[in-house]
Design an enzyme around this catalytic site. Structure first.
Site, short mmCIF file in Angstrom:
data_model
loop_
_atom_site.label_atom_id
_atom_site.label_comp_id
_atom_site.label_asym_id
_atom_site.label_seq_id
_atom_site.Cartn_x
_atom_site.Cartn_y
_atom_site.Cartn_z
CG HIS A 107 -41.90 3.82 16.68
ND1 HIS A 107 -43.57 4.56 17.59
CD2 HIS A 107 -42.47 3.16 15.70
CE1 HIS A 107 -44.55 3.69 16.91
NE2 HIS A 107 -43.81 2.52 16.25
NE ARG A 122 -39.82 0.65 30.57
CZ ARG A 122 -39.23 -0.39 30.13
NH1 ARG A 122 -40.25 -1.53 29.79
NH2 ARG A 122 -38.21 -0.68 30.29
CE LYS A 147 -41.55 6.92 28.26
NZ LYS A 147 -42.61 7.71 27.75
#
Ligand code: PLP
Length: 802
Positions: free
Chosen positions: A346, A536, A541
Site C-alpha cells: 500500500h 487524512r 496529501k
C-alpha cells in the site's frame, strides 16, 4: 432479489428485545430502539449461507483495520428490507432516518486502507467469492476529533462494542496465544515455552451480500486472559497483582493505533499483530481440518491475502505451526507457506514501511525469530549461483537489514506467491523503485489490482436521489454491474436528464448546507461551487497546497475586488495522527484562516471555508453526494491509489488532481476534457529530487508566493502571533519542501483559474459531471475483486480453464 421479510416475526422480536432491555413500548428513547430493531432484523437472517460449488479458493482477508462505517442501512439495503422496516416503524411513529443516526460508526480503521478492506468484504459477499475477514475487535476505534480554538483535540472513541447489535454468536473455539519466554531443545526437538498467554475470542459480524441471500463472516478477535483473576496470587496476599495478567491481556485489543502511513515500532503494536495472526492462522487450520482435509491440501482450498505488511507475521506463524505443532520438515512447511500467501503493498514511503527492532522481536517472539533467520538463510541459498549474488547481499533485498531491523515488506514478498500494488502507477513503482531485485528474481510474482469502492454504500445508499435518477434513466442493472453506467452516454444530449442531474446535486448541497450549519454554525452559500478535500491529514496529501490557493484568492480579492470570480465554499475534513505535529499545525492554520476570511465582508461573499470536525465514513457519505470539485492533489508517486477520488468522481464531482495513483486511471476513463490535471509528473519530480530541488529559487522568483508566506508569518491570522504557523512555514522553506508544494504551486493556480471559468457554464460543467458518473463504473470494488480472482486467487489450473 431481496430476502423474504416476515413482518409479524419482526414485530414480536422487537417487542421481546425492548422488554429485555427494560423498555415497554417502541416509541421509547431512540438508542435502545435502534439496538432492538437491529437485533430483531438479525433474528431473521439465516444462520448459514447455502453451500455452493465455488470456482475459486476460499479467501482469508487479513487486515489490522476494517473501517466499516454504519451497518444498519447498509444491511437493510442489501437485504432489500428498507421499505418494509421504514413502514413498520412508521406504525409506531418512528422515522427510520432518525433511528439510523443512533449508530455510532464502527471506526476500526484509519483511512483508505481500512475502508478498502470494508469495500472488499461487501463485494466478496455480493459476487459470492467465499471469504472470511480477519481483524481485531478494538475497544476504542479511531479517536474522535473536535477543535478548541482551532486546534485539534482528540477523545477516545468508545463505540460500546459490548452492545453493538450487529455482532452475532460465533461458534468458534477460543485460541491461546503465547508471548515471550524461551526456546528449549528436548531430544533434538525445539520447544517454545512462552512467558505468558492470552486468549483470543472471536466476535463475528455477518457481511451481507447484495440481494443474493448470501452472507459470510468478518471475524474480529478480542484478547483476554485465561485466568482473569489469579487466585493463587490473591491468596498469597498479592492483592494488587492478582488481576495484572488480565489487565495486560485486555490491553492488546484496547485501541487502534491512530497512525496512517506511519509505523511507530511499538511493542504493543507488535503484540497486536502477532495476536491477530495467531488467531487467524489457528482458525484457518481448524476449519480446514474440520472439513476432513489433509494439511498438505491447504493451498488447494485456501488463500491468505495480506492487507499491507501489518499481518505479515502470519507467514512465520503458519511455518511455526507446521514445524512445531504438526512436525513437518522445514522445507516442506516453507514450500506450502509460499503457496498460500499473497501480499498487497500500500505504500512506498520509507516511514510507512514497517521494520521491527530485532531485539524487541526476539524477546517477544523468540521462536519466530529463529524461523526468520532460517528464511533469511533460505533466501541466501537461492542466490548461491546467481551472477549478482554480491549485489543482493548488500541490497534492499535483505530480510534483516544492518542495524538489526527485520523488514516486514521483504518478509511479505519472500513469503508470498503474489504481490500486488493498488493502481497501475503504484504497481510499476513497486517493481521499479521498491523491490527491483525481487522483481528481477521473480518477475511473474508481481501484478497490479487497481482499488475500487463498493457502489452499494458509495452510490445507492449515500446518494438515493442520484440512484433514483439512474434507475429512471437506464434501469436498475447498474446496481449489480456498475459498468452499465456506460449507457448514460446515450442521455448526455438530453437537456432534461442533465437538468435532473444538476437538480440532484443541488438538492444534496442543500442538505449538506443544513448539516454544516448545524455542526459548525456556518451558513454556507448553497449555490457556490463546493470544493472539497476530505481525507487524512498528511504532508504528502498537501492540504497546505490547498491553503496556499485560498490565500492567493484572498490576497487577490483584497487588493483587486473581482465580482466575476464565482463564489466557492472550501470544505475540509481530516484527522491528524495525535503525534504528528506538522499535520496538526496545518489544521490549525486552516481553521485560523477560515475564522478571518469567513468574517471579512470584503471577501466572504466569494470565499467561505469550512473545516468539518471528526471525518469518518458517515460524514463522507453526506459530503460526497454534494461535492462539485474533488481535490486529489498528492505529491506524485506518494498516493498509492486513493479511493476518495473514486467515490467523488462516481458521484459527479470533477477532479482536480496530480498524475498520481488512480487519478491517472480516472483521467484515462473520463477523458482529459472532464478532469483537471496539473503539476509535476513522476519523471519530472524524480529529476527535481535527484538534481537537488531548490524551493528558495521558486520563492525568489514568485512575489505572489512571497506575499502569501508573509501572511502566514506576520500574525495576520493568529492575532499577531508570528510563530503560530512556524512548523508549516518551515516545511515549505528551511526544511526543503520535501513534497514539492512550491514546485506545483503555479501550475495549481493556473488550473484553478480554468476551473472557475468552467464552472460559470453550468451546462458544460454538469455534462462533465454526468460523464464522470457514466465512466467510473470500472472503479467498483466488484471489478477489483474479479481482478484478484483472475490474477491472484485462482489456482493455475483454474486460471487456464477460465
Ligand atoms: C474513502 C475514505 C478514505 C480514503 O480517502 P482518500 O482520499 O483515498 O485518502 C478515508 N477515510 C474515510 C472515512 C473514507 O471514507
Amino acid at each position: 432479489m431481496g430476502q423474504p421479510f416476515n413482518s409479524e416475526k419482526f414485530r414480536n422480536s422487537l417487542v421481546n428485545y425492548l422488554n429485555h432491555l427494560g423498555y415497554h413500548n417502541p416509541t421509547t428513547s431512540q438508542q435502545p430502539l435502534w439496538q432492538a430493531v437491529c437485533l430483531a432484523i438479525q433474528d431473521q437472517l439465516p444462520k448459514t449461507s447455502p453451500k455452493k460449488a465455488f470456482a475459486s479458493r476460499h479467501v482469508n482477508y487479513l487486515s489490522m483495520e476494517f473501517l466499516l462505517g454504519r451497518l444498519t442501512l447498509n444491511n437493510l439495503q442489501n437485504l432489500g428490507w428498507t421499505e418494509s422496516i421504514r413502514n413498520k416503524l412508521q406504525e409506531y411513529d418512528v422515522q427510520l432516518v432518525d433511528l439510523l443516526e443512533c449508530e455510532h460508526d464502527p471506526a476500526l480503521g484509519n483511512g483508505g486502507l481500512g475502508r478498502l478492506a470494508a469495500c472488499f468484504l461487501d463485494s466478496m459477499a455480493s459476487i459470492e467469492q467465499p471469504a472470511t475477514g480477519y481483524g481485531l475487535n478494538y475497544q476504542y476505534g479511531l479517536f474522535r476529533q473536535s477543535f478548541t480554538q482551532g486546534q485539534q483535540t482528540e477523545s477516545a472513541d468508545d463505540w460500546d462494542r459490548d452492545h453493538y447489535p450487529w455482532f452475532c454468536q460465533s461458534p468458534i473455539p477460543a485460541v491461546e496465544v503465547g508471548f515471550g519466554g524461551q526456546v528449549h531443545s528436548k531430544n533434538g526437538i525445539l520447544q517454545w515455552i512462552p512467558d505468558f498467554q492470552v486468549i483470543g475470542k472471536a466476535h463475528d459480524i455477518a457481511i451481507i451480500g447484495y440481494r443474493n441471500h448470501h452472507q459470510q463472516p468478518l471475524r474480529l478477535w478480542h484478547a483476554s486472559h485465561p485466568h482473569p483473576f489469579n487466585l493463587k496470587a490473591f491468596n498469597l496476599g498479592h492483592y494488587a497483582n492478582a488481576e495484572s495478567n488480565a489487565i495486560e491481556a485486555e490491553k492488546i485489543t484496547k485501541v487502534l493505533y491512530p497512525n496512517d502511513n506511519h509505523a511507530a515500532g511499538k511493542r504493543l503494536r507488535l503484540m497486536q499483530q502477532y495476536f491477530q495472526c495467531t488467531c487467524a492462522i489457528t482458525d484457518i487450520i481448524y476449519h480446514h481440518r474440520q472439513a476432513g482435509r489433509p494439511l498438505a491440501e491447504l493451498p488447494k482450498y485456501e488463500v491468505i491475502q495480506l492487507n499491507d505488511t501489518h499481518p505479515a507475521i502470519a507467514i512465520v506463524e503458519l511455518l511455526r505451526q507446521l514445524v512445531d505443532l504438526y512436525q513437518w520438515e522445514w522445507a516442506d512447511a516453507w514450500q506450502l507457506t509460499q503457496q498460500l500467501f499473497a501480499y498487497t503493498n500500500h505504500t512506498l514511503m520509507p516511514e510507512a514501511l514497517e521494520c521491527w527492532d530485532l531485539h524487541l522481536f526476539k524477546r517477544l517472539l523468540p521462536r519466530h525469530y529463529q524461523l526468520i533467520e532460517q528464511i533469511d538463510a533460505w533466501f541466501s541459498a537461492t542466490l548461491k549461483n546467481h551472477p549478482d549474488k554480491q549485489h543482493y547481499k548488500t541490497s534492499n533485498a535483505l530480510l534483516i537489514k544492518g542495524h538489526g531491523k527485520i523488514r516486514m515488506a521483504n518478509l511479505s514478498v519472500i513469503g508470498s506467491y503474489a504481490v500486488n500494488g493498488v493502481a497501475k502507477l503504484h504497481s510499476r513503482l513497486v517493481t521499479e523503485e521498491l523491490f527491483p531485485e525481487y522483481a528481477k528474481l521473480w518477475p511473474t510474482k508481481f501484478t497490479n489490482v487497481t482499488n475500487g469502492i463498493t457502489p452499494r454504500r458509495w452510490l445507492l445508499m449515500c446518494n438515493p436521489k442520484l440512484a433514483e435518477l439512474l434507475n429512471d434513466t437506464i434501469g436498475e442493472q447498474w446496481q449489480h454491474d456498475l459498468s452499465y453506467l456506460q449507457s448514460l452516454e446515450n442521455h448526455l444530449d438530453n437537456a432534461s436528464f442533465l437538468q435532473d442531474y444538476q437538480d440532484v446535486k443541488q438538492s444534496n448541497k442543500n442538505n449538506l448546507a443544513a448539516l454544516i450549519a448545524q455542526t459548525t454554525g456556518i451558513e454556507i452559500n448553497p449555490e457556490a461551487m463546493l470544493d472539497v478535500q476530505i481525507k487524512r491529514l498528511h504532508e504528502y496529501k498537501r492540504q497546505h497546497l490547498k491553503l496556499l490557493h485560498i490565500l492567493a484568492l484572498y490576497q487577490q480579492l483584497k487588493t483587486h475586488p473581482d465580482p466575476n470570480l464565482p463564489p466557492r465554499v472550501f470544505l475540509f475534513a481530516a484527522k491528524a495522527a495525535p503525534g504528528y505535529d506538522l499535520a496538526k499545525n496545518i489544521i490549525y492554520a486552516i481553521n485560523q484562516v477560515a475564522a478571518v476570511i469567513n468574517h471579512d465582508p470584503a471577501v466572504n461573499q466569494q470565499l467561505q471555508i469550512v473545516f468539518m470536525p471528526d471525518y469518518r465514513v458517515s460524514l463522507a457519505e453526506k459530503i460526497i453526494p454534494a461535492a462539485d470539485l474533488s481535490e486529489q492533489i498528492s505529491t506524485v508517486g506518494k498516493e498509492a491509489s486513493g479511493t476518495g477520488n473514486m467515490k467523488l468522481a462516481l458521484n459527479g464531482a470533477l477532479t482536480v488532481g496530480t498524475q498520481d495513483g488512480a487519478n491517472i486511471e480516472i483521467l484515462d476513463h473520463v477523458g482529459a476534457e472532464h478532469i483537471f490535471i496539473f503539476g509535476q509528473t513522476v519523471e519530472s519530480a524524480r529529476q527535481l529530487w535527484q538534481n537537488e530541488y531548490h524551493p528558495e529559487q521558486i520563492l525568489a522568483n514568485n512575489p505572489q508566493l512571497q506575499d502569501i508566506l508573509t501572511l502566514l508569518k506576520d500574525g495576520t491570522f493568529a492575532q499577531g502571533n508570528k510563530q503560530a504557523f512556524k512548523p508549516l512555514v518551515e516545511s515549505l522553506t528551511t526544511a526543503g519542501d520535501p513534497y514539492l508544494v512550491l514546485a506545483d504551486f503555479a501550475s495549481y493556480l493556473d488550473i484553478q483559474n480554468k476551473i472557475d471559468v468552467r464552472y460559470q457554464h453550468p451546462t458544460t460543467w454538469f455534462r462533465s459531471a454526468a460523464i464522470n458518473t457514466a465512466r467510473c463504473g470500472i472503479f467498483s470494488s466488484d471489478r477489483a475483486i474479479r481482478d484478484y480472482q483472475q490474477r491472484i486467487w485462482l489456482s493455475d489450473a483454474q486460471r487456464i480453464k477460465g
